[in-house]
Design an enzyme around this catalytic site. Structure first.
Site, PDB file in Angstrom:
ATOM      1  N   ARG A   1     -22.516  56.248  92.845  1.00 24.38           N
ATOM      2  CA  ARG A   1     -22.725  57.570  92.253  1.00 24.38           C
ATOM      3  C   ARG A   1     -23.880  58.304  92.944  1.00 24.38           C
ATOM      4  NH1 ARG A   1     -19.264  60.174  89.721  1.00 24.38           N
ATOM      5  NH2 ARG A   1     -18.868  58.447  88.271  1.00 24.38           N
TER       6      ARG A   1
ATOM      7  N   GLN B   1      -8.632  56.295  91.850  1.00 22.70           N
ATOM      8  CA  GLN B   1      -9.281  57.620  91.915  1.00 22.70           C
ATOM      9  C   GLN B   1     -10.034  57.798  93.247  1.00 22.70           C
ATOM     10  OE1 GLN B   1      -9.868  60.361  89.867  1.00 22.70           O
ATOM     11  NE2 GLN B   1     -12.039  60.870  89.964  1.00 22.70           N
TER      12      GLN B   1
ATOM     13  N   ARG C   1     -13.993  54.938 100.160  1.00 27.35           N
ATOM     14  CA  ARG C   1     -15.375  54.856  99.649  1.00 27.35           C
ATOM     15  C   ARG C   1     -15.739  53.460  99.167  1.00 27.35           C
ATOM     16  NH1 ARG C   1     -15.657  58.159  93.835  1.00 27.35           N
ATOM     17  NH2 ARG C   1     -13.896  57.146  92.817  1.00 27.35           N
TER      18      ARG C   1
ATOM     19  N   HIS D   1     -17.689  64.218  99.477  1.00 30.05           N
ATOM     20  CA  HIS D   1     -18.041  64.443  98.059  1.00 30.05           C
ATOM     21  C   HIS D   1     -19.577  64.493  97.901  1.00 30.05           C
ATOM     22  CE1 HIS D   1     -18.116  64.075  93.761  1.00 30.05           C
ATOM     23  NE2 HIS D   1     -16.848  63.739  93.648  1.00 30.05           N
TER      24      HIS D   1
ATOM     25  N   ASP E   1     -15.735  72.064  86.990  1.00 32.00           N
ATOM     26  CA  ASP E   1     -14.956  71.238  87.909  1.00 32.00           C
ATOM     27  C   ASP E   1     -13.868  72.133  88.515  1.00 32.00           C
ATOM     28  OD1 ASP E   1     -13.766  69.216  89.298  1.00 32.00           O
ATOM     29  OD2 ASP E   1     -13.311  67.940  87.558  1.00 32.00           O
TER      30      ASP E   1
ATOM     31  N   GLU F   1     -18.428  70.078  97.550  1.00 31.73           N
ATOM     32  CA  GLU F   1     -17.669  69.110  98.333  1.00 31.73           C
ATOM     33  C   GLU F   1     -16.704  69.842  99.259  1.00 31.73           C
ATOM     34  OE1 GLU F   1     -15.876  66.660  95.221  1.00 31.73           O
ATOM     35  OE2 GLU F   1     -17.448  67.345  93.883  1.00 31.73           O
TER      36      GLU F   1
HETATM   37  O1  LIG Z   1     -16.263  59.764  89.060  1.00 33.94           O
HETATM   38  P1  LIG Z   1     -15.634  60.013  90.409  1.00 33.94           P
HETATM   39  O2  LIG Z   1     -14.379  59.245  90.597  1.00 33.94           O
HETATM   40  O3  LIG Z   1     -16.589  59.741  91.522  1.00 33.94           O
HETATM   41  O4  LIG Z   1     -15.263  61.551  90.443  1.00 33.94           O
HETATM   42  C1  LIG Z   1     -16.236  62.531  90.218  1.00 33.94           C
HETATM   43  C2  LIG Z   1     -15.625  63.933  90.298  1.00 33.94           C
HETATM   44  O5  LIG Z   1     -15.139  64.153  91.595  1.00 33.94           O
HETATM   45  C3  LIG Z   1     -14.656  65.486  91.873  1.00 33.94           C
HETATM   46  O6  LIG Z   1     -15.694  66.385  91.867  1.00 33.94           O
HETATM   47  C4  LIG Z   1     -13.564  65.875  90.896  1.00 33.94           C
HETATM   48  O7  LIG Z   1     -13.210  67.238  91.032  1.00 33.94           O
HETATM   49  C5  LIG Z   1     -13.969  65.586  89.477  1.00 33.94           C
HETATM   50  O8  LIG Z   1     -12.855  65.790  88.619  1.00 33.94           O
HETATM   51  C6  LIG Z   1     -14.473  64.156  89.335  1.00 33.94           C
HETATM   52  O9  LIG Z   1     -14.871  63.919  88.012  1.00 33.94           O
END
Ligand SMILES: O=P(O)(O)OC[C@H]1O[C@H](O)[C@H](O)[C@@H](O)[C@@H]1O
Length: 281
Positions: A61, A78, A83, A152, A197, A255
Site C-alpha cells: 500500500r 484485483q 505487482r 498506480h 474514484d 495514476e
Molecule cells: O486496494 P487496491 O487493490 O490496491 O486498489 C486501490 C484502488 O485502485 C484504483 O485507484 C481503483 O480505481 C480503486 O477502485 C481501487 O480501490
C-alpha cells in the site's frame, strides 16, 4: 551517481538510485518492481502507508504499484499479478541520468491464470527534479493478447481536504463512486470532499499536464493517456487493514495508464507506456 543494492525489511532485495549531487534518490523493490520512495530536494514525493503489508502475494500500500495485465477486478486477482511477482534486475546505467531496467517473464503460475507468454521491461530513470518510468510489453506468444496497464502512484499530500488537481477540465470520466456513470469534468481544479474514484478517459490527450497542488506535474505518454484519481476517504480507509483512518488525508493517487479499453498486442509486437513526474517548485 550510484546504484546500491540492499535488503528492505527482511527478505526484500531492493535498489537505491542516487543522483550525482545526492539531492534525489529512489528506492525500488524487486518484488513488484515496486517504487517505495522518491525524494528530491529533501522532499518525499510518494506516500507509503505505515500499515503497508510486506509479504509474498500481498500488494504493497503506497509507492508505485504496477497494475498489469488487468486494472481493477476481473478474472485475475484485483489489478493483475505484476505487482506481486518478483522481477529481475537487468541493465543499469550511471553515465547520464541514473537508471535501471527490471524484467518480468511469464512463468508456470502466470500461464495457469493468464495463458499468454510475455516479457515485461520496466525502465526507471531518475533525474534531478523528475522521475520517469516506462513499461515495455513484448508479446512472446504466437497469438494476440490483451491487457490494461497503470502506474498506480500514491502521492503524499499535507491534507487531502486542501489538495487540488488541475488539468482535467472538460475531460470525460467514469465515476466509480456514482454507479460508474459517465461524466465530464466541469471544474478547472478538482478538490476533495468525499471518497473519490474516477477514471478520466484519455485524460492525457488533453494538452494540459496534470498538476497536484500546482507543484507536482504528472505527464503520461500517447499510449498512457488515462488518469485515475483515487482517495478512499475516512470510512473506507478505516476499514482497510493497510491504510487506517489516520492515513486517508495523507495521500492522493493520480495514476497514469491505459485502462479505458484493452491494449491488443499482436504476437512478436512491443507496446510501450510511460509517465514522468516532475517537482516544479
Ligand atoms: O486496494 P487496491 O487493490 O490496491 O486498489 C486501490 C484502488 O485502485 C484504483 O485507484 C481503483 O480505481 C480503486 O477502485 C481501487 O480501490
Amino acid at each position: 551517481m550510484s546504484i546500491t543494492e540492499f535488503e528492505y525489511k527482511t527478505g526484500f532485495p531492493a535498489l537505491r538510485l542516487t543522483n550525482s549531487n545526492g539531492s534525489a534518490s529512489v528506492e525500488i523493490l524487486l518484488y513488484g518492481a515496486h517504487v517505495l520512495s522518491w525524494t528530491t530536494n529533501n522532499k518525499q514525493i510518494l506516500f507509503l502507508s505505515d500499515k503497508a503489508i510486506f509479504a509474498p502475494g500481498k500488494a504493497i500500500r503506497g509507492g508505485i504499484p504496477i497494475v498489469w495485465p488487468q486494472f481493477g477486478p476481473g478474472p485475475l486477482p484485483q489489478h493483475g499479478f505484476a505487482r506481486v511477482k518478483t522481477w529481475r534486475l537487468g541493465k543499469t546505467n550511471t553515465n547520464d541520468d541514473v537508471s535501471v531496467e527490471l524484467h518480468l517473464l511469464h512463468d508456470e503460475d502466470t500461464l495457469k491464470i493468464w495463458p499468454h507468454k510475455f516479457n515485461l521491461t520496466l525502465t526507471i530513470r531518475l533525474k534531478e527534479k523528475s522521475f520517469y518510468q516506462e513499461l515495455t510489453v513484448h508479446n512472446e506468444d504466437n497469438h494476440t493478447f490483451e491487457f490494461t496497464s497503470l502506474f498506480h502512484t500514491y502521492f503524499t499530500v499535507d491534507d487531502i481536504k486542501t489538495t487540488t488537481i488541475s488539468g482535467l477540465n472538460n475531460v470525460t470520466y467514469t465515476d466509480k463512486v456514482d454507479g460508474s456513470k459517465t461524466k465530464t469534468e466541469t471544474n478547472k481544479t478538482l478538490e476533495f470532499t468525499s471518497e473519490t474514484d474516477r477514471v478520466y478517459n484519455d485524460g492525457g490527450k488533453n494538452a494540459n499536464p496534470i498538476l497536484i497542488n500546482d507543484c507536482i506535474q504528472v505527464i503520461g505518454s500517447g499510449t498512457t493517456s488515462d488518469i485515475v484519481v483515487w482517495n478512499p476517504w475516512q470510512e473506507k480507509a478505516k476499514g482497510s487493514v493497510d491504510i487506517g483512518e489516520h492515513n486517508f488525508s495523507k495521500f492522493v493517487c493520480v495514476e497514469v495508464g491505459h485502462v479505458h479499453d484493452s491494449v491488443k498486442l499482436d504476437k512478436d509486437q512491443l507496446w510501450k507506456g510511460s509517465h514522468e513526474i516532475t517537482l516544479l517548485k
